[in-house]
Design an enzyme around this catalytic site. Structure first.
Site, PDB file in Angstrom:
ATOM      1  N   LEU A 204      14.562   3.881  10.848  1.00  0.00           N
ATOM      2  CA  LEU A 204      15.686   3.194  11.473  1.00  0.00           C
ATOM      3  C   LEU A 204      16.975   3.551  10.722  1.00  0.00           C
ATOM      4  O   LEU A 204      16.931   4.062   9.605  1.00  0.00           O
ATOM      5  CB  LEU A 204      15.452   1.689  11.449  1.00  0.00           C
ATOM      6  CG  LEU A 204      14.267   1.184  12.283  1.00  0.00           C
ATOM      7  CD1 LEU A 204      14.060  -0.306  12.055  1.00  0.00           C
ATOM      8  CD2 LEU A 204      14.477   1.474  13.760  1.00  0.00           C
TER       9      LEU A 204
ATOM     10  N   GLU B 175      -4.582  -0.045   5.382  1.00  0.00           N
ATOM     11  CA  GLU B 175      -3.632   0.340   6.422  1.00  0.00           C
ATOM     12  C   GLU B 175      -4.095   1.670   6.996  1.00  0.00           C
ATOM     13  O   GLU B 175      -4.484   2.579   6.255  1.00  0.00           O
ATOM     14  CB  GLU B 175      -2.222   0.455   5.856  1.00  0.00           C
ATOM     15  CG  GLU B 175      -1.607  -0.897   5.531  1.00  0.00           C
ATOM     16  CD  GLU B 175      -0.124  -0.802   5.231  1.00  0.00           C
ATOM     17  OE1 GLU B 175       0.374   0.325   5.012  1.00  0.00           O
ATOM     18  OE2 GLU B 175       0.550  -1.848   5.199  1.00  0.00           O
TER      19      GLU B 175
ATOM     20  N   ALA C  40       6.508   7.883  11.213  1.00  0.00           N
ATOM     21  CA  ALA C  40       7.316   6.964  12.025  1.00  0.00           C
ATOM     22  C   ALA C  40       8.794   7.245  11.790  1.00  0.00           C
ATOM     23  O   ALA C  40       9.237   7.435  10.647  1.00  0.00           O
ATOM     24  CB  ALA C  40       7.000   5.518  11.665  1.00  0.00           C
TER      25      ALA C  40
ATOM     26  N   ASP D 243       5.558  -2.209  10.957  1.00  0.00           N
ATOM     27  CA  ASP D 243       4.433  -2.317  10.013  1.00  0.00           C
ATOM     28  C   ASP D 243       3.167  -2.809  10.716  1.00  0.00           C
ATOM     29  O   ASP D 243       2.779  -3.971  10.606  1.00  0.00           O
ATOM     30  CB  ASP D 243       4.802  -3.246   8.859  1.00  0.00           C
ATOM     31  CG  ASP D 243       3.844  -3.086   7.677  1.00  0.00           C
ATOM     32  OD1 ASP D 243       3.015  -2.159   7.717  1.00  0.00           O
ATOM     33  OD2 ASP D 243       3.931  -3.899   6.739  1.00  0.00           O
TER      34      ASP D 243
ATOM     35  N   ASP E 107      -1.617  -9.358  10.320  1.00  0.00           N
ATOM     36  CA  ASP E 107      -0.678  -9.232   9.198  1.00  0.00           C
ATOM     37  C   ASP E 107       0.774  -9.259   9.700  1.00  0.00           C
ATOM     38  O   ASP E 107       1.516  -8.288   9.558  1.00  0.00           O
ATOM     39  CB  ASP E 107      -0.964  -7.927   8.457  1.00  0.00           C
ATOM     40  CG  ASP E 107      -0.180  -7.817   7.165  1.00  0.00           C
ATOM     41  OD1 ASP E 107       0.071  -8.858   6.537  1.00  0.00           O
ATOM     42  OD2 ASP E 107       0.186  -6.696   6.786  1.00  0.00           O
TER      43      ASP E 107
ATOM     44  N   GLN F 109       0.830  -1.199   0.000  1.00  0.00           N
ATOM     45  CA  GLN F 109       0.000   0.000   0.000  1.00  0.00           C
ATOM     46  C   GLN F 109       0.867   1.253   0.000  1.00  0.00           C
ATOM     47  O   GLN F 109       2.082   1.199   0.187  1.00  0.00           O
ATOM     48  CB  GLN F 109      -0.954  -0.009   1.200  1.00  0.00           C
ATOM     49  CG  GLN F 109      -1.926  -1.184   1.164  1.00  0.00           C
ATOM     50  CD  GLN F 109      -3.055  -1.051   2.155  1.00  0.00           C
ATOM     51  OE1 GLN F 109      -3.530   0.039   2.439  1.00  0.00           O
ATOM     52  NE2 GLN F 109      -3.514  -2.190   2.684  1.00  0.00           N
TER      53      GLN F 109
ATOM     54  N   LYS G  22       2.296   7.409   6.554  1.00  0.00           N
ATOM     55  CA  LYS G  22       1.119   6.665   6.115  1.00  0.00           C
ATOM     56  C   LYS G  22      -0.086   7.581   6.258  1.00  0.00           C
ATOM     57  O   LYS G  22      -0.292   8.181   7.316  1.00  0.00           O
ATOM     58  CB  LYS G  22       0.940   5.388   6.935  1.00  0.00           C
ATOM     59  CG  LYS G  22       2.000   4.335   6.625  1.00  0.00           C
ATOM     60  CD  LYS G  22       1.689   2.988   7.233  1.00  0.00           C
ATOM     61  CE  LYS G  22       2.745   1.966   6.846  1.00  0.00           C
ATOM     62  NZ  LYS G  22       2.465   0.615   7.393  1.00  0.00           N
TER      63      LYS G  22
ATOM     64  N   GLU H 168      11.892  -8.657  11.812  1.00  0.00           N
ATOM     65  CA  GLU H 168      13.289  -8.328  11.554  1.00  0.00           C
ATOM     66  C   GLU H 168      14.068  -8.193  12.857  1.00  0.00           C
ATOM     67  O   GLU H 168      13.497  -7.897  13.914  1.00  0.00           O
ATOM     68  CB  GLU H 168      13.401  -7.019  10.754  1.00  0.00           C
ATOM     69  CG  GLU H 168      12.820  -7.097   9.360  1.00  0.00           C
ATOM     70  CD  GLU H 168      13.011  -5.804   8.583  1.00  0.00           C
ATOM     71  OE1 GLU H 168      13.948  -5.040   8.912  1.00  0.00           O
ATOM     72  OE2 GLU H 168      12.222  -5.545   7.660  1.00  0.00           O
TER      73      GLU H 168
END
Length: 558
Positions: free
Chosen positions: A369, A283, A366, A455, A435, A246, A262, A440
């Site tokens: 990283l 989302e 967000a 996510d 979902d 998305q 987002k 990670e």
């Protein structure tokens, strides 16, 4: 003749009485006025006078204080006498708000009960974070426990030869600068970062604060600076981020920081259609924000700091983007709203646009990283990954003893990886996130580290029903951290009820001024699901001996 004279004398008497009454009223009025003006205003130096006028004297005191105190004049706030305010039995700022007649401030307080609790000194959130379970001792971090580190000046000088130092024009006074930019090209700021942390922007401090155990320290003052930075920093560029199903954008800031955006796709109260498969769900921007707060309340600290923000679609995306794929998708709707849809696998079409009202759009931002070139990450396929088929079922859905196989498979056969995965399953069940196909970790730390909870946009889709299959790792393995269990039990108590502390935590986000990030049914669902998690754990303890993984130092008593 006699009756005529009698009528005239009667009228004269009435007139005389009326004049006398008027005179008496005037005397009384002047007397009261003189008393109010002279008797009730104490001298400025007196602090023990029992008679203090309500508004006039306080106004006079504020004028006298502001004219003699530089601090008072800069703040433009009327000082309050604690003794006088205590005598009136109300907070020191109550009279000030009433005099101004600020209806908007009153309504804002009514809409944000969590803030009202903080003002009264009854913050459940602060009490929660002061609890020993949220202040557990940790081993002193060693050099290898930090994801990134700043090179010392001696190391920087040793790496470069004297000739290179001269070519770069670095003299002895400037040797303390290890990253410097004087370019103003494309709007970036001039920066000069040294080994002194005070020279680092908030996003860099966040990167340097990532450790083997968590993404951030909840008590680090930089966390508040970072969220404020995300909510207010000028946006320099916006491009569509590749990958994923998305639409999401990569936003850049003048001090070289970046954030993942987002957009708002549906209203807060809208529930996911029951006939929609989880992998076709929208989302949600408020889900990303709420997931960060919930992760922090659970004591995990594994989701990058995320905040809400109102942005201008025209000036902060369309006019500054260099992404041709994105810019070609902008249009103006029949209602006069500026819209765009980008290019992606799901919901990137004119039938599913992202629209401002007419320009302003709610988004989540967000923190990014560290770049993969500096901090590589490894992606792991979850053993409880769902099938992305409408008919096919996976092995864990068919085999009740599936976890026995997982426990014998590295990296779940040793260390904390299994209980880390169950922590993530608890988080996902509470916010109804189905979902979670991959997760990670940072490669530097190998298997001895936490899982990144990234996510979370498909969370908080349905509040009216729960999805028990999300808890399958806990049900099949019957294993959980002791610290996680104790925190869950704490959040089930009335004084620290999960819905209450979540409401108060979300009230700190900038978008809470527009509307609550989560509706009340979603908050109530958190309490309902928490009870179900504790019930599953209790059932496990009835049938298994080794359920609790003791990660606490010593014997902690709740």
């Amino acid at each position: 003749m006699v009756s005529c004279n009698l009528g005239q004398s009667t009228r004269s008497i009435y007139l005389a009485l009326a004049c006398l009454s008027l005179a008496l009223h005037l005397v009384i009025a002047f007397f009261c006025l003189s008393v109010l003006q002279n008797a009730c205003v104490p001298p400025a130096s007196s602090s023990s006078s029992p008679c203090v006028p309500r508004a006039d004297a306080e106004r006079r005191q504020s004028v006298s204080h502001s004219s003699s105190s530089p601090a008072a004049s800069s703040s433009n706030k009327p000082p309050a006498s604690p003794r006088n305010e205590e005598r009136r039995g109300r907070p020191a700022n109550t009279l000030h708000h009433k005099e101004r007649g600020s209806f908007s401030e009153v309504t804002q307080k009514a809409k944000r009960p969590a803030e009202a609790q903080r003002v009264k000194g009854h913050s459940r959130l602060e009490a929660l974070f002061k609890h020993p379970l949220y202040n557990l001792p940790r081993p002193e971090p060693q050099e290898d426990d930090w994801l990134l580190r700043v090179k010392k000046d001696e190391e920087t000088r040793d790496e470069g030869s004297e000739e290179e130092e001269e070519e770069r024009g670095q003299d002895h006074d400037a040797s303390n600068s290890y990253w410097k930019s004087t370019s103003e090209e494309e709007g970036y700021d001039k920066v000069s970062w040294t080994s002194d942390v005070e020279t680092h922007p908030p996003w860099l401090r966040f990167h340097l604060g990532i450790s083997r155990w968590e993404l951030y320290d909840r008590k680090d003052p930089n966390l508040a600076q970072l969220t404020h930075y995300l909510a207010t920093q000028r946006i320099l560029s916006a491009v569509q981020k590749t990958g994923g199903t998305q639409l999401k954008l990569l936003m850049s800031f003048p001090n070289y920081g970046q954030a993942l955006l987002k957009p708002m796709k549906q209203s807060r109260d809208a529930e996911t259609d029951v006939n929609l498969f989880y992998f076709s769900d929208f989302e949600r921007h408020n889900a990303e924000i709420s997931a960060f707060h919930l992760d922090r309340l659970l004591g995990f600290n594994r989701i990058p700091p995320t905040v809400g923000r109102l942005i201008n679609v025209t000036t902060e995306i369309r006019e500054i983007t260099t992404d041709d794929r994105l810019s070609r998708t902008f249009f103006t709707s029949p209602a006069g709203n500026v819209c765009f849809y980008g290019q992606c696998e799901y919901y990137c079409s004119t039938e599913h646009p992202v629209c401002g009202r007419p320009h302003m759009l709610e988004v989540s931002l967000a923190t990014m990283l560290p770049d993969l070139s500096l901090a590589p990450r490894r992606s792991w396929r979850s053993p409880w990954r769902r099938s992305y088929s409408r008919t096919k079922r996976t092995q864990w859905e068919k085999d009740p003893a599936y976890c026995d196989t997982v426990k014998q498979t590295p990296p779940y056969s040793h260390g904390t990886r299994l209980v880390d995965l169950i922590d993530m399953a608890v988080l996902d069940f509470l916010m109804s996130n189905m979902d979670r196909h991959h997760y990670e970790t940072f490669e530097k730390f190998g298997n001895e580290t936490f899982l990144l909870h990234l996510d979370n946009g498909r969370a908080f889709g349905r509040h009216s029903q729960d999805e028990p299959s999300i808890l399958m790792p806990l049900k099949q393995c019957c294993r959980i951290r002791r610290s996680t269990l104790l925190r869950l039990q704490l959040l089930s108590l009335p004084d620290f009820r999960l819905s209450d502390v979540m409401r108060e935590s979300l009230a700190q986000d900038p978008l809470a001024d527009v509307a609550p990030l989560l509706s009340e049914p979603h908050l109530s669902a958190l309490d309902r699901r928490l009870k179900k998690v504790l019930k599953v754990i209790a059932t496990c303890q009835d049938s298994h001996a080794d359920v609790i993984y003791n990660d606490l130092v010593g014997n902690y008593e709740d």
